[in-house]
Motif scaffolding. Sequence first.
Motif, short mmCIF file in Angstrom:
data_model
loop_
_atom_site.label_atom_id
_atom_site.label_comp_id
_atom_site.label_asym_id
_atom_site.label_seq_id
_atom_site.Cartn_x
_atom_site.Cartn_y
_atom_site.Cartn_z
N CYS A 189 0.90 -1.16 0.01
CA CYS A 189 -0.08 0.01 -0.09
C CYS A 189 0.85 1.38 -0.09
N ALA A 190 1.01 2.02 -1.16
CA ALA A 190 1.98 2.98 -1.20
C ALA A 190 1.82 4.19 -0.49
N HIS A 191 0.24 4.42 0.03
CA HIS A 191 -0.05 5.54 0.56
C HIS A 191 0.24 5.41 2.09
N SER A 192 0.57 4.13 2.57
CA SER A 192 0.86 4.14 3.97
C SER A 192 2.23 4.00 4.32
N THR A 193 2.69 4.97 5.21
CA THR A 193 4.28 4.93 5.46
C THR A 193 4.44 4.03 6.79
N ARG A 205 9.95 -1.72 0.92
CA ARG A 205 9.40 -0.28 1.09
C ARG A 205 7.91 -0.21 0.72
N PRO A 206 7.17 0.64 1.16
CA PRO A 206 5.69 0.79 0.92
C PRO A 206 5.35 1.15 -0.43
N ASP A 207 6.52 1.94 -1.01
CA ASP A 207 6.21 2.42 -2.61
C ASP A 207 7.14 1.40 -3.43
N PRO A 242 8.03 -1.39 -6.22
CA PRO A 242 7.21 -2.00 -7.19
C PRO A 242 6.46 -3.41 -7.10
#
Length: 148
Positions: A73-77, A89-91, A93
């Motif tokens: 989930c890219a929006h969760s840090t 990393r959350p972001d 690929p």
Amino acid sequence: PAAARFTLVGDAAEAPASFTLLCEHGARLEIGRLQPSETADRVLLCTSNTNGISRQHGVVRYDRHQGVVYLGCAHSTSAVTFVNSSRLRPDAPPRVLVQGDTLGFGGSTLSAPGVGTISYSVDLSLMPPLVPRPEVPLYAASPAAAAP
């Protein structure tokens, strides 16, 4: 039926002992910590944020060309995910999973799975063969070019 099976490694009080992703193109399961009233194709790992698991932690999906893919989930840090003890990393690929991978969620440390990490072994032995992507010609003749 053709499926990917995820089996809990160790003990986690609230987490399911296993979950299954059907190997149908586009099938997906959301993974995370959810409110009890929510419904969807989801795997509920826990009900509180004490393990560092976000509400919408990630997704496993099946693609007939790639196989089973994990997307964070890219929006969760605060989402902490490990594949084979390496932190994603959350972001990051999308990650194609392979037979025998271990997928870990949350925990007390960011560098490696530890106390509180909920881990699942990935079994792809019942997955169907992948379908090759069709080749796309680099220079396809346009219909206008083919006319005399």
